[in-house]
Design a protein around this motif. Structure first.
Motif, PDB file in Angstrom:
ATOM      1  N   ASN A   1       0.846  -1.193   0.000  1.00 14.17           N
ATOM      2  CA  ASN A   1       0.000   0.000   0.000  1.00 14.17           C
ATOM      3  C   ASN A   1       0.883   1.245   0.000  1.00 14.17           C
ATOM      4  O   ASN A   1       1.618   1.494   0.944  1.00 14.17           O
ATOM      5  CB  ASN A   1      -0.901  -0.016   1.236  1.00 14.17           C
ATOM      6  CG  ASN A   1      -1.894   1.137   1.228  1.00 14.17           C
ATOM      7  OD1 ASN A   1      -1.676   2.172   0.586  1.00 14.17           O
ATOM      8  ND2 ASN A   1      -2.987   0.973   1.941  1.00 14.17           N
ATOM      9  N   SER A   2       0.804   1.997  -1.087  1.00  5.93           N
ATOM     10  CA  SER A   2       1.657   3.187  -1.215  1.00  5.93           C
ATOM     11  C   SER A   2       0.919   4.470  -0.875  1.00  5.93           C
ATOM     12  O   SER A   2       1.500   5.549  -0.953  1.00  5.93           O
ATOM     13  CB  SER A   2       2.180   3.289  -2.650  1.00  5.93           C
ATOM     14  OG  SER A   2       1.107   3.587  -3.534  1.00  5.93           O
ATOM     15  N   THR A   3      -0.354   4.345  -0.534  1.00  7.36           N
ATOM     16  CA  THR A   3      -1.113   5.579  -0.273  1.00  7.36           C
ATOM     17  C   THR A   3      -0.726   6.184   1.076  1.00  7.36           C
ATOM     18  O   THR A   3      -0.969   7.348   1.323  1.00  7.36           O
ATOM     19  CB  THR A   3      -2.635   5.335  -0.309  1.00  7.36           C
ATOM     20  OG1 THR A   3      -2.987   4.435   0.739  1.00  7.36           O
ATOM     21  CG2 THR A   3      -3.058   4.743  -1.646  1.00  7.36           C
ATOM     22  N   LYS A   4      -0.115   5.350   1.931  1.00  4.16           N
ATOM     23  CA  LYS A   4       0.280   5.842   3.264  1.00  4.16           C
ATOM     24  C   LYS A   4       1.801   5.848   3.386  1.00  4.16           C
ATOM     25  O   LYS A   4       2.484   4.955   2.882  1.00  4.16           O
ATOM     26  CB  LYS A   4      -0.289   4.920   4.347  1.00  4.16           C
ATOM     27  CG  LYS A   4      -1.794   4.956   4.520  1.00  4.16           C
ATOM     28  CD  LYS A   4      -2.183   4.087   5.721  1.00  4.16           C
ATOM     29  CE  LYS A   4      -3.622   4.316   6.149  1.00  4.16           C
ATOM     30  NZ  LYS A   4      -4.598   3.777   5.206  1.00  4.16           N
ATOM     31  N   SER A   5       2.323   6.841   4.111  1.00  2.00           N
ATOM     32  CA  SER A   5       3.744   6.835   4.468  1.00  2.00           C
ATOM     33  C   SER A   5       3.916   5.940   5.696  1.00  2.00           C
ATOM     34  O   SER A   5       2.943   5.521   6.320  1.00  2.00           O
ATOM     35  CB  SER A   5       4.200   8.250   4.791  1.00  2.00           C
ATOM     36  OG  SER A   5       3.539   8.695   5.953  1.00  2.00           O
ATOM     37  N   ARG A   6       5.162   5.688   6.084  1.00  2.00           N
ATOM     38  CA  ARG A   6       5.380   4.850   7.271  1.00  2.00           C
ATOM     39  C   ARG A   6       4.776   5.457   8.535  1.00  2.00           C
ATOM     40  O   ARG A   6       4.105   4.750   9.298  1.00  2.00           O
ATOM     41  CB  ARG A   6       6.881   4.550   7.437  1.00  2.00           C
ATOM     42  CG  ARG A   6       7.402   3.550   6.384  1.00  2.00           C
ATOM     43  CD  ARG A   6       8.909   3.550   6.327  1.00  2.00           C
ATOM     44  NE  ARG A   6       9.370   4.879   5.956  1.00  2.00           N
ATOM     45  CZ  ARG A   6      10.500   5.428   6.343  1.00  2.00           C
ATOM     46  NH1 ARG A   6      11.318   4.767   7.136  1.00  2.00           N
ATOM     47  NH2 ARG A   6      10.827   6.648   5.966  1.00  2.00           N
ATOM     48  N   PRO A   7       4.937   6.776   8.768  1.00  2.00           N
ATOM     49  CA  PRO A   7       4.271   7.347   9.966  1.00  2.00           C
ATOM     50  C   PRO A   7       2.733   7.226   9.897  1.00  2.00           C
ATOM     51  O   PRO A   7       2.082   6.966  10.900  1.00  2.00           O
ATOM     52  CB  PRO A   7       4.721   8.812   9.938  1.00  2.00           C
ATOM     53  CG  PRO A   7       6.029   8.797   9.195  1.00  2.00           C
ATOM     54  CD  PRO A   7       5.865   7.736   8.146  1.00  2.00           C
ATOM     55  N   ASP A   8       2.162   7.390   8.672  1.00  2.00           N
ATOM     56  CA  ASP A   8       0.710   7.199   8.531  1.00  2.00           C
ATOM     57  C   ASP A   8       0.333   5.771   8.898  1.00  2.00           C
ATOM     58  O   ASP A   8      -0.674   5.515   9.555  1.00  2.00           O
ATOM     59  CB  ASP A   8       0.269   7.386   7.063  1.00  2.00           C
ATOM     60  CG  ASP A   8       0.376   8.821   6.587  1.00  2.00           C
ATOM     61  OD1 ASP A   8       0.359   9.729   7.430  1.00  2.00           O
ATOM     62  OD2 ASP A   8       0.497   9.010   5.356  1.00  2.00           O
TER      63      ASP A   8
END
Lengths: 306, 306
Positions: free
Chosen positions: B62-69
């Motif tokens: 899933n690329s829609t979220k960054s790691r902090p997200d």
């Protein structure tokens, strides 16, 4: 390996070529014009063919326009035409739906991804549809959409078919609806599956860009109603009662036009070099199709064959 | 033909399985949760693995979220996690761009199709980009766009790469820009090419739906930075300094997770039946990959292995 015969400048060969056929199926983009630029000598060339008693039929995969829209373009460019001479992939899809597929009542609505051309052709064939240019489908996803598409509450239970054509307003909401209808068993049609769309002397993503994500996600290929699909050839033959052996397909693309003519067992195919493909493309070892004849440009038929 | 060993309910086999590994690479959607629904027993199962000294790494396409997200999602669902344990395809793409591809100055901008997750990972790696969530790209085509994209005047001459990820705001304008950059020689990357995206207990079009029209129109496949791409495995190995023989990939999908682990020559792969694939999928003749082990659900590891 078949060889394409070069006609440009050879008056005798051109006259023999023209005499061989009664009907010319003619692609538009890349043959008559590119975008809004009419190629030189086209009006005179069509005039010549008609004056020799030939029937001209304009066969286009562009589904964004209806036949009357297309005729407006012919008129604006100064090409005399009759709406009945025009055969587009949106019309082809509408005919397929109304006369061949005949979806059962209660499951006969079509979810359309595409522009107004598809909608007006569906209307002329009395095929009920949703989607298309409806502003309700031209927006971002909401949390309610995710839920309603997933659980089906946002879906129309009467939809039995997804029809995908070129849509300049493609979005995730439409793709998600179409995907879910297909998962639930809807028949998958495409007006055409051209990878690219010629505009402004360049190329843009074509109608295939709309259907291929759905093919990829569902594992199901659409029945394509544009060239080179023989469903389109059957519809043209049915409408114009043509003799395939006395019919020639003229086009710029090997993968749509020339393939369409060869697989349709027409008497001949003529490639023009004013569009997508070049001579080297059909001379390549793995050429997708080899035309029977070719000219540099369509008006070369006129130049030599007075 | 390889056989998958069934572990559910077999305490001895589960204990032997756990002892075999030091690191567990764990897929998220379909393994830990579906959408916003956390599966039962997940927290306890992760706790068990960690209490036995195992390292857990969450590997998601899933690329829609960054790691902090992503970490926020873990926290919201009550799963203790560290941002450094999370490895997403957007992060993988950013690392590939900054540390491997190293585009030359003057041609090092990335045209992004995707959501904010990609943008923030690119920022952390100092990769310049345009597109993404920019509102200037979230609109319909204008006549000026057709012209400016075709003749290049609307294009940024510094763009040397197109990066395509899942974009809930996909449109024709973005596809046309990306298509034209690729025609002009830009490197083509994708965060991942998953055909579908699991949400709300169903499936939606995945990141592959964004890149495949471009692949279809240009004839060029992207380098994919998500599972099963070994570019992602190399990046994970580099970051965590893991011993592949003592590492196990856990996931629900054969075509991404299990294939990823097998092609990465990991010590083992474990399939769970809470997501996309079922036992019949890997028992099929043309199975894309066969896991070494499987359980009905991840928490079966906890149930038996107290």
């Amino acid at each position: 390996m078949a060889q394409a015969k070069y006609l440009t400048g050879d008056a005798a060969a051109i006259n023999a070529f023209i005499d061989q056929f009664d009907v010319f199926l003619i692609d538009c983009d890349g043959v008559l014009w590119t975008g809004d630029h009419l190629f030189e000598g086209i009006v005179e060339t069509l005039e010549l063919l008609r004056s020799r008693g030939k029937k001209t039929v304009f066969v286009t995969n562009n589904s964004t326009k209806s036949r009357p829209d297309y005729q407006k373009k012919f008129t604006a460019l100064g090409i005399p035409s009759d709406v009945e001479e025009i055969f587009g992939s949106a019309y082809s899809a509408a005919i397929y739906l109304s006369r061949i597929l005949k979806l059962p009542a209660g499951k006969n609505k079509v979810f359309v991804i595409g522009e107004a051309g598809i909608e007006s052709e569906l209307r002329t064939e009395n095929v009920p549809f949703i989607g298309g240019t409806d502003p309700n489908f031209r927006r971002d996803m909401t949390p309610e959409d995710w839920q309603g598409i997933a659980d089906g509450s946002h879906l129309d239970p009467e939809v039995g078919c997804v029809l995908a054509g070129l849509d300049f307003h493609i979005n995730y909401l439409k793709l998600s609806h179409a995907h879910q209808y297909l998962r639930r068993g809807a028949v998958f049609l495409a007006t055409n599956v051209d990878a690219t769309f010629p505009m402004n002397h360049s190329f843009f993503p074509g109608a295939g860009s709309i259907s291929i994500p759905l093919t990829n996600a569902t594992g199901t290929k659409p029945v394509a109603l544009g060239k080179p699909s023989q469903a389109m050839m059957d519809a043209i033959e049915g409408k114009f009662r043509l003799d395939r052996g006395r019919t020639c397909m003229i086009g710029d693309r090997l993968d749509t036009d020339i393939k369409f003519g060869i697989e349709g067992k027409l008497g001949g195919t003529l490639a023009v070099l004013t569009g997508v493909n070049k001579k080297t493309d059909w001379e390549a070892k793995d050429a997708i199709a080899v035309p029977a004849f070719y000219v540099d440009k369509l008006s070369d038929l006129h130049g030599a064959a007075q």
